[in-house]
Motif scaffolding. Structure first.
Motif, PDB file in Angstrom:
ATOM      1  N   ASP A   1       8.057   2.113  15.877  1.00 54.81           N
ATOM      2  CA  ASP A   1       8.037   0.940  16.004  1.00 54.81           C
ATOM      3  C   ASP A   1       8.241   0.261  14.547  1.00 54.81           C
ATOM      4  O   ASP A   1       9.685  -0.415  14.420  1.00 54.81           O
ATOM      5  N   GLN A   2       7.705   0.162  13.596  1.00 52.86           N
ATOM      6  CA  GLN A   2       8.120   0.131  12.419  1.00 52.86           C
ATOM      7  C   GLN A   2       8.826   0.565  11.190  1.00 52.86           C
ATOM      8  O   GLN A   2       9.962  -0.068  10.888  1.00 52.86           O
TER       9      GLN A   2
ATOM     10  N   GLU B   1      -3.086  -6.127   3.248  1.00 49.04           N
ATOM     11  CA  GLU B   1      -2.256  -7.000   4.077  1.00 49.04           C
ATOM     12  C   GLU B   1      -1.760  -7.913   3.290  1.00 49.04           C
ATOM     13  O   GLU B   1      -0.697  -8.744   3.373  1.00 49.04           O
ATOM     14  N   VAL B   2      -2.501  -8.361   2.126  1.00 53.06           N
ATOM     15  CA  VAL B   2      -2.301  -9.298   0.791  1.00 53.06           C
ATOM     16  C   VAL B   2      -0.837  -9.131   0.095  1.00 53.06           C
ATOM     17  O   VAL B   2       0.177 -10.244   0.068  1.00 53.06           O
ATOM     18  N   ALA B   3      -0.607  -7.907   0.354  1.00 54.63           N
ATOM     19  CA  ALA B   3       0.618  -7.315  -0.761  1.00 54.63           C
ATOM     20  C   ALA B   3       1.779  -7.190   0.272  1.00 54.63           C
ATOM     21  O   ALA B   3       2.386  -7.692  -0.273  1.00 54.63           O
TER      22      ALA B   3
ATOM     23  N   LEU C   1      -1.528   3.156  18.073  1.00 49.53           N
ATOM     24  CA  LEU C   1      -0.949   3.873  15.823  1.00 49.53           C
ATOM     25  C   LEU C   1       0.411   4.029  16.267  1.00 49.53           C
ATOM     26  O   LEU C   1       1.276   3.515  15.127  1.00 49.53           O
ATOM     27  N   GLU C   2       0.202   4.739  16.526  1.00 48.43           N
ATOM     28  CA  GLU C   2       1.489   6.045  16.581  1.00 48.43           C
ATOM     29  C   GLU C   2       3.006   4.818  16.999  1.00 48.43           C
ATOM     30  O   GLU C   2       3.647   5.151  16.391  1.00 48.43           O
TER      31      GLU C   2
ATOM     32  N   SER D   1       8.778  -2.289   3.181  1.00 50.18           N
ATOM     33  CA  SER D   1       8.780  -1.102   3.598  1.00 50.18           C
ATOM     34  C   SER D   1       7.656  -0.072   3.159  1.00 50.18           C
ATOM     35  O   SER D   1       6.862  -0.147   3.989  1.00 50.18           O
ATOM     36  N   GLU D   2       7.475   0.163   2.231  1.00 50.08           N
ATOM     37  CA  GLU D   2       5.847   0.712   1.183  1.00 50.08           C
ATOM     38  C   GLU D   2       4.934  -0.341   1.900  1.00 50.08           C
ATOM     39  O   GLU D   2       3.783   0.496   2.367  1.00 50.08           O
ATOM     40  N   CYS D   3       4.691  -1.515   1.573  1.00 51.08           N
ATOM     41  CA  CYS D   3       3.347  -2.513   1.615  1.00 51.08           C
ATOM     42  C   CYS D   3       3.465  -2.488   2.805  1.00 51.08           C
ATOM     43  O   CYS D   3       2.244  -2.583   3.513  1.00 51.08           O
ATOM     44  N   ALA D   4       4.256  -2.455   4.147  1.00 49.16           N
ATOM     45  CA  ALA D   4       3.696  -2.468   5.269  1.00 49.16           C
ATOM     46  C   ALA D   4       3.514  -1.711   5.648  1.00 49.16           C
ATOM     47  O   ALA D   4       2.736  -1.182   6.473  1.00 49.16           O
ATOM     48  N   GLN D   5       3.342  -0.199   5.664  1.00 55.70           N
ATOM     49  CA  GLN D   5       3.223   1.297   5.536  1.00 55.70           C
ATOM     50  C   GLN D   5       1.662   0.824   5.546  1.00 55.70           C
ATOM     51  O   GLN D   5       0.846   1.491   6.168  1.00 55.70           O
TER      52      GLN D   5
END
Length: 613
Positions: free
Chosen positions: A506-507, A335-337, A500-501, A379-383
């Motif tokens: 949505d993400q 989450e920090v990233a 979560l799915e 995008s990568e960090c959010a995933q």
């Protein structure tokens, strides 16, 4: 003969007892008692009577007399009920309902004829000199005269003839004083002992043909009979209004209250006006001080409220700060990233939106690469952050959420019924295993606790649960609650997985839309077109750094082949790619509105199919 003066015959017997001597009589006149006790104070004359303004005396007292005279009467120590008795007497005297008492009404009430001395007494009561008395004047005057001691009664008679205020009288003035008091035209008509001449001789103690106020006062201390009619008039008023004992008590209170005011240098009326003024000012000052105190208290309360509001705000800020610190402490590294990636993307967008001239074209290319690198990184960090949060959400769902659902269920009738069933099941299993391993008798009875069918409770178990102490069911009750809790945990886990799915889908959709918006706003990552700033014309323009083409209005650039799309073309004819949503805004061909609506509907349908897959 002519009517005898009341002043010479009022309460002859009482005066004799009070003064300890035989008062002199006026020759040719017989004493008689006045009508003093015909009615009680505030007698029945006022009952059922209409007074001023069509009001009864009681109504007039409550609405007019008391409110207008309350301050003065309170200063003079009148209690409300005593003041009302005086008012009732005033109403009885005021026979014509004028609201004022005349000289004649005053004398008629006391049952006495008008004399020079009684007129002077009335004049003392008449503060404004109007010839009649209002209720307030009557109350103040009665209080003033009825609270006189010997010294002040003496001074009253003395002041009548001391018109030059020199504090002394000559013998002719003393002669006139005696004649007025006894209502005679010649002192020889005053019979003794002592006779009129003897009284004059006793007044002039040192024979200098002058009498000072001090000499006159000292003489009255031992020769009160000289002014017997004046004292008799005072006693008549006292008996008629509130009683002698009341006024004797008030006379003593006056000595304290008027200390420093009642003196031989001041007239009694000057003293009472001065004390009323001072007391009124004291009450006004007290009221002002009370108002100031109320205002001060109000300011203090307001300040306290402000301080409490500030303190509450400070406490909220501290709670918010502690909450943020707690959240930060619980924050996952992913989450920090993610937050750092968001800040990086914001900075990259700011750089891309900055207007740069042709000389800084290279910095624009660098900013474009950084923008899409930052977007890809976010995008990568959010995933990764979403995947990390999934563990926390799942753990919370199967623990806190499941516990909450279980407690909520057990508070209902349905939940209690379910718990009772599970307790029976658990206790039956406990007895089945325990008795199966017991003695022969227990082993023989153990099958009775075996459920005949699934979800059925044997009769033996039901009876056992009903007869055993509740403490023996503690383990079964805890096991039963665990069964219900496990079911809720599974439900919450499945719900969490589904949520979560949904968040994952949505993400993905959110970042797909974000990429599309970035390409529409800034162009693709490999586009040759850049938006620059012309300082000469003070305007934006679009420049293709590979071909050198320039456009002064925003062009529609194909997101596939990076070629310029004519505003009248419905698509890119270089690669046959349809217009993007951003390029649709730049289309101005025939039926542009219908084409745009159709294209947007197709894009939404494509997006729904992607979303579903």
């Amino acid at each position: 003969g002519r009517p005898a003066s009341l002043l010479a015959r009022l309460f002859v017997g009482n005066a004799s007892l009070q003064l300890g001597c035989s008062p002199p009589f006026v020759r040719g006149r017989l004493p008689r008692l006045p009508r003093l006790l015909d009615d009680k104070m505030g007698g029945g004359a006022s009952r059922g009577r209409r007074y001023k303004a069509g009001m009864t005396p009681d109504q007039y007292w409550e609405q007019v007399a008391w409110p207008t005279s309350e301050e003065t009467l309170t200063i003079l120590r009148f209690k409300r009920e005593d003041a009302f008795k005086v008012f009732q007497a005033f109403v009885d005297i005021d026979g014509d309902n004028s609201g004022e008492m005349s000289v004649e009404e005053f004398h008629s009430y006391l049952g006495m004829p008008v004399t020079k001395f009684s007129e002077r007494v009335f004049g003392i009561l008449d503060a404004d000199g109007s010839g009649s008395l209002s209720f307030e004047e009557f109350s103040v005057g009665v209080w003033n005269y009825c609270t006189y001691d010997v010294r002040l009664v003496t001074k009253l008679a003395f002041d009548i003839f001391d018109v030059d205020h020199l504090g002394k009288l000559d013998i002719p003035e003393c002669d006139a004083l005696i004649r007025m008091v006894y209502d005679v035209d010649d002192v020889d008509k005053i019979q003794g002992p002592p006779s009129g001449k003897e009284i004059l001789e006793q007044i002039d103690i040192n024979g200098d043909n002058e009498v000072t106020i001090d000499e006159f006062s000292d003489l009255m201390e031992s020769h009160m009979y000289i002014l017997a009619p004046a004292f008799d008039l005072q006693r008549a008023l006292r008996q008629r209004l509130l009683g002698v004992k009341y006024w004797e008590k008030e006379t003593e209170a006056r000595k304290i209250m008027f200390a420093g005011y009642d003196s031989l240098e001041h007239s009694s009326w000057e003293s009472i006006k001065e004390i009323l003024t001072i007391k009124a000012k004291e009450r006004q000052d007290a009221a002002t001080a009370h108002d100031e105190e109320l205002q001060r208290n109000e300011r203090e309360d307001l300040q306290s409220d402000q301080e409490r509001a500030i303190e509450r705000h400070r406490e909220r800020q501290m709670r918010r700060k502690r909450k943020l610190q707690q959240l930060k402490a619980e924050e996952l590294p992913e989450e920090v990233a993610e937050k750092e990636a968001v800040d990086r993307l914001k900075k990259a967008k700011e750089d891309m939106e900055r207007d740069v001239p042709y000389d800084e074209l290279q910095s624009r290319l660098v900013a474009r690469k950084e923008l899409y690198d930052a977007l890809e990184n976010l995008s990568e960090c959010a995933q990764k952050a979403r995947a990390a949060r999934e563990g926390k959400m799942t753990e919370r769902a199967i623990n806190k959420d499941a516990e909450a659902k279980t407690d909520e269920l057990l508070m209902t009738k349905e939940g209690q019924k379910r718990l009772k069933y599970e307790v029976q099941v658990q206790y039956g299993q406990e007895l089945l295993h325990k008795w199966s391993d017991g003695n022969r008798f227990q082993a023989a009875l153990a099958p009775l606790f075996q459920p005949p069918e699934e979800e059925m409770v044997p009769l033996a178990t039901t009876v056992a649960v009903a007869v055993v102490p509740q403490s023996s069911l503690a383990a079964a009750r805890e096991a039963a609650r665990t069964v219900i809790l496990d079911e809720h945990r599974e439900e919450c886990r499945e719900e969490a997985i589904e949520k979560l799915e949904q968040k994952k889908r949505d993400q993905i959709q959110q970042f797909a839309k974000m990429f599309e918006e970035f390409e529409g706003e800034y162009g693709t990552v490999n586009t040759k077109w850049e938006r620059l700033w012309d300082n000469a014309s003070y305007a934006k323009y679009w420049y293709n750094w590979e071909s050198g083409a320039t456009e002064w209005t925003r062009p529609a650039i194909c997101h596939k082949c990076d070629e310029f799309i004519d505003p009248m073309d419905v698509k890119c004819f270089s690669c046959d790619a349809p217009r993007t949503r951003a390029n649709m805004e730049l289309y101005s061909g025939i039926s542009a509105a219908q084409f745009k609506a159709k294209r947007l509907a197709e894009e939404e349908e494509d997006a729904d199919s992607v979303y579903t897959s």
